[in-house]
Design a protein around this motif. Sequence first.
Motif, PDB file in Angstrom:
ATOM      1  N   ARG A 172       0.847  -1.182   0.000  1.00  0.00           N
ATOM      2  CA  ARG A 172       0.000   0.000   0.000  1.00  0.00           C
ATOM      3  C   ARG A 172       0.886   1.237   0.000  1.00  0.00           C
ATOM      4  O   ARG A 172       1.999   1.214   0.534  1.00  0.00           O
ATOM      5  N   ILE A 173       0.365   2.314  -0.564  1.00  0.00           N
ATOM      6  CA  ILE A 173       1.138   3.554  -0.678  1.00  0.00           C
ATOM      7  C   ILE A 173       0.309   4.701  -0.132  1.00  0.00           C
ATOM      8  O   ILE A 173      -0.832   4.909  -0.548  1.00  0.00           O
ATOM      9  N   ASP A 174       0.903   5.454   0.803  1.00  0.00           N
ATOM     10  CA  ASP A 174       0.236   6.602   1.413  1.00  0.00           C
ATOM     11  C   ASP A 174       1.032   7.858   1.070  1.00  0.00           C
ATOM     12  O   ASP A 174       2.179   8.018   1.499  1.00  0.00           O
ATOM     13  N   MET A 175       0.411   8.768   0.303  1.00  0.00           N
ATOM     14  CA  MET A 175       1.086   9.994  -0.143  1.00  0.00           C
ATOM     15  C   MET A 175       0.835  11.166   0.791  1.00  0.00           C
ATOM     16  O   MET A 175       1.430  12.226   0.613  1.00  0.00           O
ATOM     17  N   GLU A 176      -0.026  11.014   1.774  1.00  0.00           N
ATOM     18  CA  GLU A 176      -0.442  12.148   2.601  1.00  0.00           C
ATOM     19  C   GLU A 176       0.381  12.248   3.882  1.00  0.00           C
ATOM     20  O   GLU A 176      -0.138  12.362   4.995  1.00  0.00           O
ATOM     21  N   TYR A 216       2.791   4.918  -9.171  1.00  0.00           N
ATOM     22  CA  TYR A 216       1.505   5.155  -8.504  1.00  0.00           C
ATOM     23  C   TYR A 216       1.351   6.632  -8.149  1.00  0.00           C
ATOM     24  O   TYR A 216       0.277   7.236  -8.349  1.00  0.00           O
ATOM     25  N   VAL A 217       2.418   7.242  -7.621  1.00  0.00           N
ATOM     26  CA  VAL A 217       2.382   8.657  -7.223  1.00  0.00           C
ATOM     27  C   VAL A 217       2.097   9.542  -8.431  1.00  0.00           C
ATOM     28  O   VAL A 217       1.233  10.427  -8.388  1.00  0.00           O
ATOM     29  N   PHE A 218       2.809   9.304  -9.533  1.00  0.00           N
ATOM     30  CA  PHE A 218       2.613  10.135 -10.731  1.00  0.00           C
ATOM     31  C   PHE A 218       1.210   9.940 -11.321  1.00  0.00           C
ATOM     32  O   PHE A 218       0.579  10.904 -11.749  1.00  0.00           O
ATOM     33  N   GLU A 219       0.722   8.719 -11.329  1.00  0.00           N
ATOM     34  CA  GLU A 219      -0.611   8.458 -11.873  1.00  0.00           C
ATOM     35  C   GLU A 219      -1.689   9.106 -10.995  1.00  0.00           C
ATOM     36  O   GLU A 219      -2.683   9.635 -11.504  1.00  0.00           O
ATOM     37  N   THR A 220      -1.481   9.066  -9.675  1.00  0.00           N
ATOM     38  CA  THR A 220      -2.445   9.691  -8.765  1.00  0.00           C
ATOM     39  C   THR A 220      -2.499  11.194  -8.992  1.00  0.00           C
ATOM     40  O   THR A 220      -3.589  11.792  -9.072  1.00  0.00           O
ATOM     41  N   MET A 221      -1.334  11.824  -9.128  1.00  0.00           N
ATOM     42  CA  MET A 221      -1.319  13.271  -9.353  1.00  0.00           C
ATOM     43  C   MET A 221      -1.825  13.623 -10.742  1.00  0.00           C
ATOM     44  O   MET A 221      -2.427  14.684 -10.942  1.00  0.00           O
ATOM     45  N   ARG A 222      -1.603  12.752 -11.705  1.00  0.00           N
ATOM     46  CA  ARG A 222      -2.140  12.995 -13.047  1.00  0.00           C
ATOM     47  C   ARG A 222      -3.669  13.022 -13.012  1.00  0.00           C
ATOM     48  O   ARG A 222      -4.317  13.846 -13.675  1.00  0.00           O
ATOM     49  N   ASN A 223      -4.260  12.149 -12.223  1.00  0.00           N
ATOM     50  CA  ASN A 223      -5.725  12.052 -12.150  1.00  0.00           C
ATOM     51  C   ASN A 223      -6.336  13.087 -11.203  1.00  0.00           C
ATOM     52  O   ASN A 223      -7.404  13.637 -11.481  1.00  0.00           O
ATOM     53  N   ASP A 224      -5.642  13.354 -10.063  1.00  0.00           N
ATOM     54  CA  ASP A 224      -6.229  14.197  -9.019  1.00  0.00           C
ATOM     55  C   ASP A 224      -5.663  15.614  -8.980  1.00  0.00           C
ATOM     56  O   ASP A 224      -6.210  16.479  -8.293  1.00  0.00           O
ATOM     57  N   GLY A 225      -4.552  15.858  -9.682  1.00  0.00           N
ATOM     58  CA  GLY A 225      -3.884  17.146  -9.591  1.00  0.00           C
ATOM     59  C   GLY A 225      -2.817  17.136  -8.505  1.00  0.00           C
ATOM     60  O   GLY A 225      -2.745  16.219  -7.687  1.00  0.00           O
ATOM     61  N   THR A 226      -1.992  18.168  -8.462  1.00  0.00           N
ATOM     62  CA  THR A 226      -0.874  18.236  -7.511  1.00  0.00           C
ATOM     63  C   THR A 226      -1.169  19.079  -6.272  1.00  0.00           C
ATOM     64  O   THR A 226      -0.422  19.040  -5.296  1.00  0.00           O
ATOM     65  N   GLU A 227      -2.245  19.828  -6.282  1.00  0.00           N
ATOM     66  CA  GLU A 227      -2.492  20.834  -5.246  1.00  0.00           C
ATOM     67  C   GLU A 227      -2.476  20.258  -3.840  1.00  0.00           C
ATOM     68  O   GLU A 227      -1.939  20.870  -2.907  1.00  0.00           O
ATOM     69  N   ASP A 228      -3.053  19.072  -3.650  1.00  0.00           N
ATOM     70  CA  ASP A 228      -3.150  18.503  -2.305  1.00  0.00           C
ATOM     71  C   ASP A 228      -1.812  18.002  -1.779  1.00  0.00           C
ATOM     72  O   ASP A 228      -1.703  17.655  -0.594  1.00  0.00           O
ATOM     73  N   TYR A 229      -0.788  17.942  -2.619  1.00  0.00           N
ATOM     74  CA  TYR A 229       0.477  17.334  -2.222  1.00  0.00           C
ATOM     75  C   TYR A 229       1.656  18.308  -2.223  1.00  0.00           C
ATOM     76  O   TYR A 229       2.745  17.940  -1.784  1.00  0.00           O
ATOM     77  N   GLU A 230       1.447  19.540  -2.662  1.00  0.00           N
ATOM     78  CA  GLU A 230       2.568  20.445  -2.897  1.00  0.00           C
ATOM     79  C   GLU A 230       3.279  20.895  -1.627  1.00  0.00           C
ATOM     80  O   GLU A 230       4.416  21.363  -1.692  1.00  0.00           O
ATOM     81  N   ASP A 231       2.667  20.747  -0.471  1.00  0.00           N
ATOM     82  CA  ASP A 231       3.311  21.156   0.778  1.00  0.00           C
ATOM     83  C   ASP A 231       4.148  20.053   1.407  1.00  0.00           C
ATOM     84  O   ASP A 231       4.855  20.288   2.394  1.00  0.00           O
ATOM     85  N   TYR A 232       4.076  18.844   0.863  1.00  0.00           N
ATOM     86  CA  TYR A 232       4.805  17.738   1.463  1.00  0.00           C
ATOM     87  C   TYR A 232       6.272  17.730   1.045  1.00  0.00           C
ATOM     88  O   TYR A 232       6.636  18.150  -0.051  1.00  0.00           O
ATOM     89  N   GLU A 251       1.056  19.787 -14.190  1.00  0.00           N
ATOM     90  CA  GLU A 251       0.082  19.111 -15.051  1.00  0.00           C
ATOM     91  C   GLU A 251       0.641  18.829 -16.446  1.00  0.00           C
ATOM     92  O   GLU A 251       0.398  17.760 -17.019  1.00  0.00           O
ATOM     93  N   THR A 252       1.414  19.765 -16.978  1.00  0.00           N
ATOM     94  CA  THR A 252       1.966  19.584 -18.321  1.00  0.00           C
ATOM     95  C   THR A 252       2.879  18.371 -18.387  1.00  0.00           C
ATOM     96  O   THR A 252       2.753  17.513 -19.268  1.00  0.00           O
ATOM     97  N   THR A 253       3.809  18.272 -17.441  1.00  0.00           N
ATOM     98  CA  THR A 253       4.737  17.131 -17.420  1.00  0.00           C
ATOM     99  C   THR A 253       3.990  15.823 -17.196  1.00  0.00           C
ATOM    100  O   THR A 253       4.246  14.817 -17.871  1.00  0.00           O
ATOM    101  N   LEU A 254       3.073  15.811 -16.242  1.00  0.00           N
ATOM    102  CA  LEU A 254       2.357  14.580 -15.911  1.00  0.00           C
ATOM    103  C   LEU A 254       1.492  14.084 -17.066  1.00  0.00           C
ATOM    104  O   LEU A 254       1.322  12.876 -17.251  1.00  0.00           O
ATOM    105  N   ASN A 255       0.952  15.015 -17.852  1.00  0.00           N
ATOM    106  CA  ASN A 255       0.073  14.627 -18.956  1.00  0.00           C
ATOM    107  C   ASN A 255       0.816  14.291 -20.248  1.00  0.00           C
ATOM    108  O   ASN A 255       0.261  13.646 -21.132  1.00  0.00           O
ATOM    109  N   HIS A 256       2.061  14.734 -20.349  1.00  0.00           N
ATOM    110  CA  HIS A 256       2.782  14.532 -21.603  1.00  0.00           C
ATOM    111  C   HIS A 256       3.943  13.545 -21.500  1.00  0.00           C
ATOM    112  O   HIS A 256       4.573  13.227 -22.505  1.00  0.00           O
TER     113      HIS A 256
END
Length: 289
Positions: A172-176, A216-232, A251-256
């Motif tokens: 399991r992976i916890d990013m928070e 997993y981390v990159f796919e999660t941010m690609r789907n959900d955005g980076t805003e919730d994780y930028e302070d970590y 978003e540009t890097t994650l999507n391309h």
Amino acid sequence: MDIKYKLYPYPVLAEGADDFVSSSFTFETAVSRGIREIKFSFTMKLKNEEILAMLEQGDAEYLIHIECPVTGCRNIVKSHTSFFTKSISEKDLNGKVSVCAFIVAKKDLPAYINKDFNTNYEGITFFVDRGGILAIGGQYHLNVLKDTEELARIPSVFTICKYAANADESMRIDMEQEKIAISLSDQSFQNYKLLSGNPILFPVLHAMIIIPALIYVFETMRNDGTEDYEDYRWFAAIAKTLKKYGLALDETTLNHMDSYDLAQKLLDVPIDKALSAIAALDDGGEDTE
């Protein structure tokens, strides 16, 4: 420290509260880096005649609370002036830092009253204890990233642990959290501890555990955005490493870019290193005549 607004037995000046009619209290903070310290500069912005007078007379003071969850460091800074600074040793700060501003009473106020109180409090005085909060200026979250090689190394922002309860499940992976937590089943964790004792196998463990976690981390941010994780802390470390390749963690890097390619860049082609490590072990096991 996160500000938790609560009910007070007297009016408090704070954003979102209606205890005052037209007053306001906010603050700004700027950060600069010294040789071995981090310098904070604070600018207080208060709009209320009575509280300003209390500050000038020494009946109240500005109070800044600085807290770093990673190191456990807590600092209190007090001042009567609207601009002041505080330097903290670099070793005491790492990753997310919370900065909160208050105005507090320096002595008991037996008959606290203010012309800008809400009309509901007209003609009423209040008792405020020494240290009581008179105004809340909000808070900032800053990311203090140490400029060291250790922080830039991607494996350093992962923590590998065992499930809290016995379970036969995949990892399991916890990013928070400040570090990305990878939880393994009991048997997998025991095997990991055994293998991690051999530095030669580090590239193999990175390829088996860290690479899938990064994908997993990159796919999660690609789907959900980076805003919730930028302070970590882990986000800042990954962003710093990607910057070396001329890439932004956005978003540009994650999507391309493919998540697998990004993960390989961060670990400097770990598959090649893993295969080389296994080959070296095999060579070491051959009998010589």
